[in-house]
Design an enzyme around this catalytic site. Structure first.
Site, mmCIF file in Angstrom:
data_model
loop_
_atom_site.group_PDB
_atom_site.id
_atom_site.type_symbol
_atom_site.label_atom_id
_atom_site.label_comp_id
_atom_site.label_asym_id
_atom_site.label_seq_id
_atom_site.Cartn_x
_atom_site.Cartn_y
_atom_site.Cartn_z
ATOM 1 N N SER A 64 10.055 34.483 52.461
ATOM 2 C CA SER A 64 10.082 33.037 52.221
ATOM 3 C C SER A 64 9.682 32.794 50.778
ATOM 4 O O SER A 64 9.058 33.654 50.138
ATOM 5 C CB SER A 64 9.092 32.328 53.156
ATOM 6 O OG SER A 64 8.857 30.992 52.757
ATOM 7 N N TYR B 148 0.498 31.072 56.922
ATOM 8 C CA TYR B 148 1.940 31.321 56.933
ATOM 9 C C TYR B 148 2.369 32.025 55.655
ATOM 10 O O TYR B 148 3.093 33.037 55.694
ATOM 11 C CB TYR B 148 2.704 30.000 57.083
ATOM 12 C CG TYR B 148 4.196 30.161 56.941
ATOM 13 C CD1 TYR B 148 4.957 30.717 57.964
ATOM 14 C CD2 TYR B 148 4.846 29.776 55.761
ATOM 15 C CE1 TYR B 148 6.337 30.882 57.821
ATOM 16 C CE2 TYR B 148 6.210 29.936 55.618
ATOM 17 C CZ TYR B 148 6.955 30.491 56.647
ATOM 18 O OH TYR B 148 8.314 30.669 56.503
#
Length: 249
Positions: free
Chosen positions: A146, A159
């Site tokens: 990501s 995260y």
């Protein structure tokens, strides 16, 4: 028009987290190019629907229950693919979750859930697929990290940490591996998906809705994955970052 590949170029590809979002879009795109896609996820009803759609459009697909947090399940899945098709050419480590929240909320169970799926899931895929690919003397492992692997945002500490770990693991695999094993990390920016559905913190969920107003369609990430898959055998696409033009940073 989607480019079709010759029989010699067609690959056997396992995609984790294939029941929605990037996984689903990638499966559809790669199947349209002539590759055989094996769709793994826990929501087998959705996988069955996707297989039907792919086959109706002339592609080749198969679905299987896959829980990436269970090493035995992942290993069995890979071994079954090899027994049926004789090889596994590509693993797309796509499964991931994003129940973001401020650290002060101390949502420890959600932190552990992210660690299990986003980190252990990647490691389980590598452990199962790498052993097969080394025996074959060829293979390609693609991991979805990501832009959160390169920056930390409020409510996203855990995260982002898991995605940095996924990035680091993938890069470590690339550095350690024989040239016969290609390794790619894909870092999507804001992308339409069901990841936000796992956010239990109301404020974080509302912030994410606003943040995603200019999100990319998952097909944009599928295009990037396909580019890496279809590159010449001597080309290792190490990392691709794909983000909306409006995403700053």
């Amino acid at each position: 028009m989607t480019e079709q590949h010759s029989a010699a170029e067609q690959k056997i590809i396992l995609i984790t987290g294939a029941s929605s979002g990037i996984g689903s879009a990638t499966a559809t795109h790669l199947a349209a190019q002539g590759h055989t896609v094996i769709l793994g996820a826990r929501r087998t009803d959705r996988l069955a629907e996707l297989v039907d759609i792919i086959e109706e459009n002339g592609g080749t697909a198969k679905s299987t229950f896959l829980d990436v947090t269970n090493l035995e399940n992942v290993t069995q899945c890979v071994n079954t693919i090899v027994a049926e098709y004789g090889r596994l050419d590509v693993l797309v480590n796509n499964a991931g979750i994003m129940p973001i929240s401020p650290l002060a909320e101390a949502k420890v169970e959600e932190w552990n859930w992210m660690i299990d799926v986003n980190i252990r899931g990647v490691l389980h895929g590598i452990a199962a697929a790498q052993a097969v690919m080394l025996k074959q003397d060829r293979g390609h492992i693609i991991t979805l990290a990501s832009t959160g692997a390169h920056e930390v945002v409020p409510t996203g500490a855990v995260y982002c940490a898991t995605k940095y770990a996924a990035w680091a693991i993938s890069e470590g695999l690339r550095i350690e591996s024989d040239p016969s094993l290609r390794v790619t990390t894909i870092c999507p920016g804001v992308t339409e998906s069901e990841l936000a559905d796992t956010i239990s913190d109301p404020a974080a969920r509302e912030t994410m809705r606003t943040y995603r107003q200019s999100a990319l369609p998952p097909t944009a990430i599928a295009d990037a994955i396909a580019f890496a898959v279809n590159a010449d055998a001597h080309v290792d696409v190490s990392e691709i970052i794909v983000r909306p033009t409006t995403q700053r940073p």
